[in-house]
Design a protein around this motif. Sequence first.
Motif, PDB file in Angstrom:
ATOM      1  N   ARG A 185       0.854  -1.185   0.000  1.00 23.77           N
ATOM      2  CA  ARG A 185       0.000   0.000   0.000  1.00 23.77           C
ATOM      3  C   ARG A 185       0.893   1.238   0.000  1.00 23.77           C
ATOM      4  O   ARG A 185       1.736   1.401   0.879  1.00 23.77           O
ATOM      5  CB  ARG A 185      -0.911   0.025   1.239  1.00 23.77           C
ATOM      6  CG  ARG A 185      -1.771  -1.213   1.432  1.00 23.77           C
ATOM      7  CD  ARG A 185      -2.607  -1.538   0.225  1.00 23.77           C
ATOM      8  NE  ARG A 185      -3.640  -2.512   0.529  1.00 23.77           N
ATOM      9  CZ  ARG A 185      -4.369  -3.119  -0.378  1.00 23.77           C
ATOM     10  NH1 ARG A 185      -4.178  -2.865  -1.654  1.00 23.77           N
ATOM     11  NH2 ARG A 185      -5.302  -3.987  -0.025  1.00 23.77           N
ATOM     12  N   VAL A 186       0.691   2.104  -0.974  1.00 26.33           N
ATOM     13  CA  VAL A 186       1.572   3.257  -1.165  1.00 26.33           C
ATOM     14  C   VAL A 186       0.782   4.550  -0.956  1.00 26.33           C
ATOM     15  O   VAL A 186      -0.344   4.674  -1.427  1.00 26.33           O
ATOM     16  CB  VAL A 186       2.174   3.259  -2.584  1.00 26.33           C
ATOM     17  CG1 VAL A 186       3.164   4.404  -2.746  1.00 26.33           C
ATOM     18  CG2 VAL A 186       2.858   1.924  -2.861  1.00 26.33           C
ATOM     19  N   SER A 187       1.383   5.507  -0.259  1.00 27.05           N
ATOM     20  CA  SER A 187       0.754   6.799  -0.016  1.00 27.05           C
ATOM     21  C   SER A 187       1.565   7.917  -0.670  1.00 27.05           C
ATOM     22  O   SER A 187       2.696   7.697  -1.132  1.00 27.05           O
ATOM     23  CB  SER A 187       0.636   7.062   1.489  1.00 27.05           C
ATOM     24  OG  SER A 187       1.920   7.158   2.073  1.00 27.05           O
ATOM     25  N   GLY A 188       0.994   9.123  -0.686  1.00 22.23           N
ATOM     26  CA  GLY A 188       1.677  10.267  -1.272  1.00 22.23           C
ATOM     27  C   GLY A 188       3.016  10.589  -0.631  1.00 22.23           C
ATOM     28  O   GLY A 188       4.026  10.750  -1.331  1.00 22.23           O
ATOM     29  N   PRO A 189       3.085  10.719   0.716  1.00 26.83           N
ATOM     30  CA  PRO A 189       4.372  11.005   1.367  1.00 26.83           C
ATOM     31  C   PRO A 189       5.443   9.971   1.050  1.00 26.83           C
ATOM     32  O   PRO A 189       6.623  10.305   0.907  1.00 26.83           O
ATOM     33  CB  PRO A 189       4.011  10.997   2.857  1.00 26.83           C
ATOM     34  CG  PRO A 189       2.564  11.382   2.893  1.00 26.83           C
ATOM     35  CD  PRO A 189       1.960  10.779   1.671  1.00 26.83           C
ATOM     36  N   MET A 190       5.037   8.698   0.918  1.00 26.89           N
ATOM     37  CA  MET A 190       6.005   7.656   0.578  1.00 26.89           C
ATOM     38  C   MET A 190       6.573   7.894  -0.821  1.00 26.89           C
ATOM     39  O   MET A 190       7.777   7.721  -1.052  1.00 26.89           O
ATOM     40  CB  MET A 190       5.342   6.279   0.651  1.00 26.89           C
ATOM     41  CG  MET A 190       5.010   5.812   2.051  1.00 26.89           C
ATOM     42  SD  MET A 190       3.994   4.328   2.041  1.00 26.89           S
ATOM     43  CE  MET A 190       5.029   3.214   1.125  1.00 26.89           C
ATOM     44  N   LEU A 191       5.714   8.299  -1.758  1.00 27.96           N
ATOM     45  CA  LEU A 191       6.163   8.568  -3.124  1.00 27.96           C
ATOM     46  C   LEU A 191       7.137   9.737  -3.170  1.00 27.96           C
ATOM     47  O   LEU A 191       8.128   9.703  -3.901  1.00 27.96           O
ATOM     48  CB  LEU A 191       4.965   8.850  -4.022  1.00 27.96           C
ATOM     49  CG  LEU A 191       4.141   7.635  -4.465  1.00 27.96           C
ATOM     50  CD1 LEU A 191       2.902   8.089  -5.212  1.00 27.96           C
ATOM     51  CD2 LEU A 191       4.974   6.717  -5.349  1.00 27.96           C
ATOM     52  N   LYS A 192       6.853  10.782  -2.388  1.00 24.26           N
ATOM     53  CA  LYS A 192       7.737  11.947  -2.370  1.00 24.26           C
ATOM     54  C   LYS A 192       9.118  11.582  -1.822  1.00 24.26           C
ATOM     55  O   LYS A 192      10.145  12.005  -2.360  1.00 24.26           O
ATOM     56  CB  LYS A 192       7.100  13.060  -1.538  1.00 24.26           C
ATOM     57  CG  LYS A 192       5.895  13.706  -2.217  1.00 24.26           C
ATOM     58  CD  LYS A 192       5.090  14.572  -1.270  1.00 24.26           C
ATOM     59  CE  LYS A 192       5.868  15.770  -0.806  1.00 24.26           C
ATOM     60  NZ  LYS A 192       5.038  16.648   0.060  1.00 24.26           N
ATOM     61  N   CYS A 193       9.126  10.798  -0.760  1.00 22.80           N
ATOM     62  CA  CYS A 193      10.412  10.370  -0.175  1.00 22.80           C
ATOM     63  C   CYS A 193      11.190   9.499  -1.162  1.00 22.80           C
ATOM     64  O   CYS A 193      12.402   9.646  -1.303  1.00 22.80           O
ATOM     65  CB  CYS A 193      10.166   9.605   1.123  1.00 22.80           C
ATOM     66  SG  CYS A 193       9.545  10.628   2.470  1.00 22.80           S
ATOM     67  N   LYS A 194      10.473   8.586  -1.827  1.00 22.72           N
ATOM     68  CA  LYS A 194      11.152   7.688  -2.775  1.00 22.72           C
ATOM     69  C   LYS A 194      11.654   8.461  -3.981  1.00 22.72           C
ATOM     70  O   LYS A 194      12.749   8.173  -4.501  1.00 22.72           O
ATOM     71  CB  LYS A 194      10.180   6.591  -3.218  1.00 22.72           C
ATOM     72  CG  LYS A 194      10.872   5.450  -3.956  1.00 22.72           C
ATOM     73  CD  LYS A 194      11.852   4.747  -3.031  1.00 22.72           C
ATOM     74  CE  LYS A 194      12.667   3.697  -3.770  1.00 22.72           C
ATOM     75  NZ  LYS A 194      13.631   3.032  -2.864  1.00 22.72           N
ATOM     76  N   ALA A 195      10.880   9.449  -4.453  1.00 22.14           N
ATOM     77  CA  ALA A 195      11.305  10.260  -5.598  1.00 22.14           C
ATOM     78  C   ALA A 195      12.600  11.006  -5.265  1.00 22.14           C
ATOM     79  O   ALA A 195      13.513  11.100  -6.098  1.00 22.14           O
ATOM     80  CB  ALA A 195      10.206  11.237  -5.986  1.00 22.14           C
ATOM     81  N   LYS A 196      12.678  11.534  -4.057  1.00 23.25           N
ATOM     82  CA  LYS A 196      13.886  12.254  -3.641  1.00 23.25           C
ATOM     83  C   LYS A 196      15.083  11.302  -3.579  1.00 23.25           C
ATOM     84  O   LYS A 196      16.191  11.651  -3.996  1.00 23.25           O
ATOM     85  CB  LYS A 196      13.646  12.900  -2.274  1.00 23.25           C
ATOM     86  CG  LYS A 196      14.771  13.801  -1.821  1.00 23.25           C
ATOM     87  CD  LYS A 196      14.417  14.496  -0.518  1.00 23.25           C
ATOM     88  CE  LYS A 196      15.552  15.414  -0.069  1.00 23.25           C
ATOM     89  NZ  LYS A 196      15.230  16.092   1.210  1.00 23.25           N
ATOM     90  N   GLU A 197      14.828  10.095  -3.078  1.00 21.82           N
ATOM     91  CA  GLU A 197      15.898   9.094  -2.988  1.00 21.82           C
ATOM     92  C   GLU A 197      16.388   8.693  -4.381  1.00 21.82           C
ATOM     93  O   GLU A 197      17.598   8.595  -4.627  1.00 21.82           O
ATOM     94  CB  GLU A 197      15.368   7.867  -2.243  1.00 21.82           C
ATOM     95  CG  GLU A 197      16.366   6.724  -2.120  1.00 21.82           C
ATOM     96  CD  GLU A 197      15.745   5.484  -1.523  1.00 21.82           C
ATOM     97  OE1 GLU A 197      16.195   4.377  -1.890  1.00 21.82           O
ATOM     98  OE2 GLU A 197      14.805   5.612  -0.703  1.00 21.82           O
ATOM     99  N   LEU A 198      15.442   8.472  -5.310  1.00 20.25           N
ATOM    100  CA  LEU A 198      15.809   8.075  -6.669  1.00 20.25           C
ATOM    101  C   LEU A 198      16.559   9.200  -7.392  1.00 20.25           C
ATOM    102  O   LEU A 198      17.496   8.940  -8.157  1.00 20.25           O
ATOM    103  CB  LEU A 198      14.554   7.691  -7.456  1.00 20.25           C
ATOM    104  CG  LEU A 198      13.855   6.405  -7.019  1.00 20.25           C
ATOM    105  CD1 LEU A 198      12.522   6.258  -7.743  1.00 20.25           C
ATOM    106  CD2 LEU A 198      14.736   5.197  -7.291  1.00 20.25           C
ATOM    107  N   SER A 199      16.135  10.454  -7.164  1.00 20.77           N
ATOM    108  CA  SER A 199      16.806  11.584  -7.817  1.00 20.77           C
ATOM    109  C   SER A 199      18.262  11.690  -7.381  1.00 20.77           C
ATOM    110  O   SER A 199      19.145  12.024  -8.181  1.00 20.77           O
ATOM    111  CB  SER A 199      16.056  12.884  -7.505  1.00 20.77           C
ATOM    112  OG  SER A 199      16.170  13.221  -6.125  1.00 20.77           O
TER     113      SER A 199
END
Length: 453
Positions: free
Chosen positions: A91-105
């Motif tokens: 189960r994925v939420s918005g805050p999780m996506l933002k954190c993962k996007a920052k990590e991937l960048s």
Amino acid sequence: MPRKDLSLKEKIEILDKVKLLPSGTSQRKIAEKLCVPKSTVAKLLKEEVILREKFNSTQNGNQKRKREGKDPEVEEALSEWFSLITSHGVRVSGPMLKCKAKELSQKIGNNQFIATDGWLSRWKVRHDIKFKSSHGKKASADVSTSNDWKTNRLQKILNNFSPDNIFNADETGLYYRATPDGSLCFKKEMLSSSEKAMERITVLLCVNMTGNDKKKLLIVGKSLKPRCFKHWSINKIPVHYHSNKNAWMTSTIFSNWLCEWDKELQAKSRSILLLIDNCTAHPKNIELKNITLEFLPLNTTTLIQPLGMGIIKDLKMRYRMKLVNFILEKIEEKLFDSSTSANQISGKINMLQAIQFISESWREVSLQNILKKRKLEEVKEEEEEENDYTDPPVTVKEAKKCIDLLQKFFMQEGNENSPSDKLEECAHFVNQIYTKQLRQRFIHLPHSNSNFI
């Protein structure tokens, strides 16, 4: 005029029409005959070869221009990660996506990337992703009794005890292995439901009114000595642990907890008031010296239970985040192993890990932040209520009369009355038949435009 994106098929149709026109026709004339901007004609003619090749290589020419964000590499990496993770049932939420996007960048080497709320919203639209969730039932409550208690009884309590010495305690059930019900997913995909892990514990929370004194959590589990406690002493774990065959709070467990706390308060010469509900596990005949029990009225806990005003919700939200992050770490270790699922990993969470997550979450809970959030939500609701009104019933005859009066004033027709007299007459009429909200709409009518009707 709003811009219209042409599909590939529409672009080819325009180019075909251009070929039917006499040779040497200027782009300006082409634009006039086809009713399209000159800049569009110039761009299509310049890219004709590429567009026709693309049209011939695709079966569907209805697609429009592909919109990309400012950081396409980060977005593409996040999209692939999202597809893989959701395929494992996480189960994925918005805050999780933002954190993962920052990590991937950072892994890509793009240190300038910032995952804002606006960027996340646009990313979800571009990738056809939306949030889906299931909803539960809300219990009925006695509103009049709760209002009376807040008006009369609460004031007496505040006069007799300082906020630091007014505590509230309440229990909540926690399915400590269950993953969140809702998740972001692709719109065209169904959010498949899975059997929820039903291993349950009861958590007793207790905190004072100012939020600066949070008591150690009390956990009630089923097992007297869980296997994970084999190398641990009960006194060394960060919570008070008790057991019951149903993992429920009992009057014995609650009474023992109160008596131990009462002894601690006696040693400190401190007297407090404890607000609790009328649960059968909360005995009323217990003798305490430094704790005064105040029982909330029946059927009012959903309205006046302080811990139910967002504190328990915040605790569970933080716990679920820690649980999901734990699952993500385990899945990302073997990301391309399709046999690994979120439910399989969560099913292996033991009591000691759950206690660690819940105690860390309790330390992170901030009453001040919850209060600020609730105030912002209340302000937003008030603004929405002010803007959400319906037009009052007005007859055609009344509306025509009002419009005629407005026209006479704005267009300065007739000489029998001065403009101020007409305005006064019109305002008097509007005051008679329209509500305050409708009158406010007339304030914004353009005074210089005679065609506003």
